[in-house]
Design a protein around this motif. Sequence first.
Motif: not given
Ligand SMILES: Cc1cn([C@H]2C[C@H](O)[C@@H](COP(=O)(O)OP(=O)(O)O[C@H]3O[C@H](C)C(=O)[C@H](O)[C@H]3O)O2)c(=O)[nH]c1=O
Length: 181
Positions: A62, A170, A132
């Motif tokens: 991401h 993803d 992080y």
């Molecule tokens: C990143 C983020 C997400 N969210 C909410 C949005 C979704 O409803 C939920 C899960 O989000 P997401 O599926 O994008 O989470 P990850 O797959 O862990 O995403 C992260 O994964 C990789 C490893 C990364 O480096 C990024 O920081 C980030 O993209 O959290 C928020 O409210 N705030 C945030 O800063």
Amino acid sequence: MEAIETILKDCYVLEPNVFGDERGYFLESYNKKQFDALIGKEVNFIQDNESFSSQGVLRGLHFQSGEHAQAKLVRVTQGKVLDVAVDLRTNSPSFLKHISVELSSENKKQLFVPRGFAHGFIVLSETAVFNYKVDNWYNKASEGGIIYNDKTLNIDWVLDKELLTISEKDKVLPTVKELFE
Ligand SMILES: Cc1cn([C@H]2C[C@H](O)[C@@H](COP(=O)(O)OP(=O)(O)O[C@H]3O[C@H](C)C(=O)[C@H](O)[C@H]3O)O2)c(=O)[nH]c1=O
């Protein structure tokens, strides 16, 4: 705290000083003055994130694009992950190169991922807590990414494919070729 620059320009592995005694240990997980001096620039982190995942969960790759790009200081406070950073800065000598580093509650290593990078990790232990700091607010509209098994990057995620758990979002990320064509 020590910092070692990786083969990716401006991307550092950091190792905190651990003060152990009969009770356990103490460490400074982040010290702005030390951190900025070690990486040679000022970084103002404004948001802390945490995610919990089980073995085989792969989050990434991401990034947030443009003015919403985020630098990240990542670490693992429970378990072990293979953390991957990819340099997407077209003017960088390490453009499209990546590094993989094991981060764990055992080795207490951290990785500084500058703005302009894609980032992701796979959980190697039974579970992992991933913590992080980011230097820019979350901005959903600017989110982008690269599919984990991109042929150009050819990242070795270590675990067999059938063990992977990847979000629907993803699973449909673009390839490097699609991103930069
Ligand atoms: C990143 C983020 C997400 N969210 C909410 C949005 C979704 O409803 C939920 C899960 O989000 P997401 O599926 O994008 O989470 P990850 O797959 O862990 O995403 C992260 O994964 C990789 C490893 C990364 O480096 C990024 O920081 C980030 O993209 O959290 C928020 O409210 N705030 C945030 O800063």
